[in-house]
Design a protein around this motif. Structure first.
Motif, PDB file in Angstrom:
ATOM      1  N   UNK A 154       0.889  -1.220   0.000  1.00  0.00           N
ATOM      2  CA  UNK A 154       0.169  -0.163   0.035  1.00  0.00           C
ATOM      3  C   UNK A 154       0.771   1.292   0.010  1.00  0.00           C
ATOM      4  N   UNK A 155       0.579   2.083  -0.766  1.00  0.00           N
ATOM      5  CA  UNK A 155       1.223   3.472  -0.894  1.00  0.00           C
ATOM      6  C   UNK A 155       0.179   4.622  -0.700  1.00  0.00           C
ATOM      7  N   UNK A 156       0.613   5.763  -0.176  1.00  0.00           N
ATOM      8  CA  UNK A 156      -0.412   6.993  -0.249  1.00  0.00           C
ATOM      9  C   UNK A 156       0.442   8.142  -0.124  1.00  0.00           C
ATOM     10  N   UNK A 157       0.402   8.974  -1.190  1.00  0.00           N
ATOM     11  CA  UNK A 157       1.282  10.342  -1.192  1.00  0.00           C
ATOM     12  C   UNK A 157       0.166  11.526  -1.458  1.00  0.00           C
ATOM     13  N   UNK A 158       0.700  12.329  -0.379  1.00  0.00           N
ATOM     14  CA  UNK A 158      -0.330  13.597  -0.623  1.00  0.00           C
ATOM     15  C   UNK A 158       0.081  14.500  -1.948  1.00  0.00           C
ATOM     16  N   UNK A 159      -0.538  14.925  -3.072  1.00  0.00           N
ATOM     17  CA  UNK A 159      -0.347  15.799  -3.822  1.00  0.00           C
ATOM     18  C   UNK A 159      -0.906  17.072  -3.565  1.00  0.00           C
ATOM     19  N   UNK A 160      -0.946  17.908  -4.725  1.00  0.00           N
ATOM     20  CA  UNK A 160      -1.318  19.357  -4.728  1.00  0.00           C
ATOM     21  C   UNK A 160      -2.894  19.476  -4.536  1.00  0.00           C
ATOM     22  N   UNK A 161      -3.531  18.364  -5.299  1.00  0.00           N
ATOM     23  CA  UNK A 161      -4.930  18.183  -5.395  1.00  0.00           C
ATOM     24  C   UNK A 161      -5.823  17.242  -4.543  1.00  0.00           C
ATOM     25  N   UNK A 162      -4.809  16.393  -3.784  1.00  0.00           N
ATOM     26  CA  UNK A 162      -5.492  15.352  -2.855  1.00  0.00           C
ATOM     27  C   UNK A 162      -4.335  14.389  -2.839  1.00  0.00           C
ATOM     28  N   UNK A 163      -5.094  13.033  -2.340  1.00  0.00           N
ATOM     29  CA  UNK A 163      -3.900  11.731  -1.986  1.00  0.00           C
ATOM     30  C   UNK A 163      -4.111  10.933  -3.188  1.00  0.00           C
ATOM     31  N   UNK A 164      -3.201  10.698  -3.684  1.00  0.00           N
ATOM     32  CA  UNK A 164      -3.093   9.274  -4.333  1.00  0.00           C
ATOM     33  C   UNK A 164      -2.626   8.071  -3.613  1.00  0.00           C
ATOM     34  N   UNK A 165      -3.453   6.945  -3.865  1.00  0.00           N
ATOM     35  CA  UNK A 165      -3.434   5.747  -3.054  1.00  0.00           C
ATOM     36  C   UNK A 165      -3.326   4.464  -4.141  1.00  0.00           C
ATOM     37  N   UNK A 166      -2.270   3.647  -3.643  1.00  0.00           N
ATOM     38  CA  UNK A 166      -2.566   2.352  -4.381  1.00  0.00           C
ATOM     39  C   UNK A 166      -2.537   1.266  -3.325  1.00  0.00           C
ATOM     40  N   UNK A 167      -3.486   0.327  -3.407  1.00  0.00           N
ATOM     41  CA  UNK A 167      -3.509  -0.843  -2.529  1.00  0.00           C
ATOM     42  C   UNK A 167      -3.395  -1.916  -3.300  1.00  0.00           C
ATOM     43  N   UNK A 168      -2.777  -3.166  -2.426  1.00  0.00           N
ATOM     44  CA  UNK A 168      -2.135  -4.111  -3.154  1.00  0.00           C
ATOM     45  C   UNK A 168      -2.839  -5.350  -3.000  1.00  0.00           C
ATOM     46  N   UNK A 169      -2.606  -6.285  -4.046  1.00  0.00           N
ATOM     47  CA  UNK A 169      -3.028  -7.885  -3.744  1.00  0.00           C
ATOM     48  C   UNK A 169      -3.317  -8.246  -2.427  1.00  0.00           C
ATOM     49  N   UNK A 170      -4.596  -8.756  -2.201  1.00  0.00           N
ATOM     50  CA  UNK A 170      -5.204  -9.394  -0.985  1.00  0.00           C
ATOM     51  C   UNK A 170      -5.259  -8.554   0.096  1.00  0.00           C
ATOM     52  N   UNK A 171      -5.039  -6.995  -0.191  1.00  0.00           N
ATOM     53  CA  UNK A 171      -5.480  -6.260   1.048  1.00  0.00           C
ATOM     54  C   UNK A 171      -7.173  -6.051   1.184  1.00  0.00           C
ATOM     55  N   UNK A 172      -7.536  -6.079   2.358  1.00  0.00           N
ATOM     56  CA  UNK A 172      -8.981  -5.699   2.630  1.00  0.00           C
ATOM     57  C   UNK A 172      -9.178  -4.102   2.348  1.00  0.00           C
ATOM     58  N   UNK A 173     -10.117  -3.800   1.297  1.00  0.00           N
ATOM     59  CA  UNK A 173     -10.340  -2.597   0.876  1.00  0.00           C
ATOM     60  C   UNK A 173     -10.574  -1.667   1.829  1.00  0.00           C
ATOM     61  N   UNK A 174     -11.812  -1.939   2.835  1.00  0.00           N
ATOM     62  CA  UNK A 174     -12.232  -1.170   3.731  1.00  0.00           C
ATOM     63  C   UNK A 174     -11.217  -0.726   4.803  1.00  0.00           C
ATOM     64  N   UNK A 175     -10.759  -2.058   5.348  1.00  0.00           N
ATOM     65  CA  UNK A 175      -9.822  -2.015   6.412  1.00  0.00           C
ATOM     66  C   UNK A 175      -8.465  -1.138   6.227  1.00  0.00           C
ATOM     67  N   UNK A 176      -8.153  -1.236   5.019  1.00  0.00           N
ATOM     68  CA  UNK A 176      -6.896  -0.254   4.351  1.00  0.00           C
ATOM     69  C   UNK A 176      -7.207   0.987   4.478  1.00  0.00           C
ATOM     70  N   UNK A 177      -8.321   1.338   3.646  1.00  0.00           N
ATOM     71  CA  UNK A 177      -8.820   2.909   3.922  1.00  0.00           C
ATOM     72  C   UNK A 177      -9.066   3.466   5.102  1.00  0.00           C
ATOM     73  N   UNK A 178      -9.446   2.716   5.916  1.00  0.00           N
ATOM     74  CA  UNK A 178      -9.771   3.175   7.395  1.00  0.00           C
ATOM     75  C   UNK A 178      -8.478   3.373   7.952  1.00  0.00           C
TER      76      UNK A 178
END
Length: 143
Positions: A1-25
């Motif tokens: 998982x990666x998350x980086x803040x840019x000028x307009x918001x956050x770019x996020x990459x979630x990876x294979x087998x990660x649970x979507x909601x738990x990762x976002x929370x």
């Protein structure tokens, strides 16, 4: 998982087998996201979707275990019971090139998931609305 803040918001990459909601929370807690909007694409599996019936105030729910292309994910973040709560909808595509979608209850990442999160920096909460039978978005009690 990666998350980086840019000028307009956050770019996020979630990876294979990660649970979507738990990762976002987890990201919301770590980066102090309180409210905002999210959209993305990628691939999901073990996806539970729902369709809400206002007249019955209930969801029909269905689990799609197979991998599916995440053609569109859209939603928002607010607070529910003092915790981050993502309200998400998804359109998925199967190997037969047919699409299906609905309210997203849960999913795991099947290949990758590429998201963009735009913070709003406002107080937004989920509060019960008995007329619709759901906890809807509320902005600091503004009528």
């Amino acid at each position: 998982m990666q998350a980086v803040k840019g000028e307009k918001g956050w770019s996020v990459r979630l990876d294979l087998d990660q649970p979507l909601f738990a990762s976002l929370e987890k990201l919301a807690s770590e980066h102090h996201w309180h409210s905002g909007f999210i959209w993305g694409l990628g691939a999901l599996k073990n996806t539970e979707l729902g369709f809400y019936h206002l007249d019955k105030k209930t969801y029909d729910r269905k689990v799609f275990a197979h991998e599916a292309e995440l053609l569109s994910l859209t939603g928002n973040l607010a607070s529910l019971d003092g915790k981050p709560f993502f309200h998400l909808h998804a359109v998925l595509g199967g190997p037969d090139f047919n699409c299906f979608g609905g309210h997203l209850f849960s999913a795991d990442i099947a290949v990758t998931c590429e998201l963009f999160f735009c913070e709003q920096n406002i107080e937004a909460h989920r509060v019960q609305n008995d007329q619709i039978g759901l906890k809807h978005l509320d902005f600091c009690g503004i009528k």
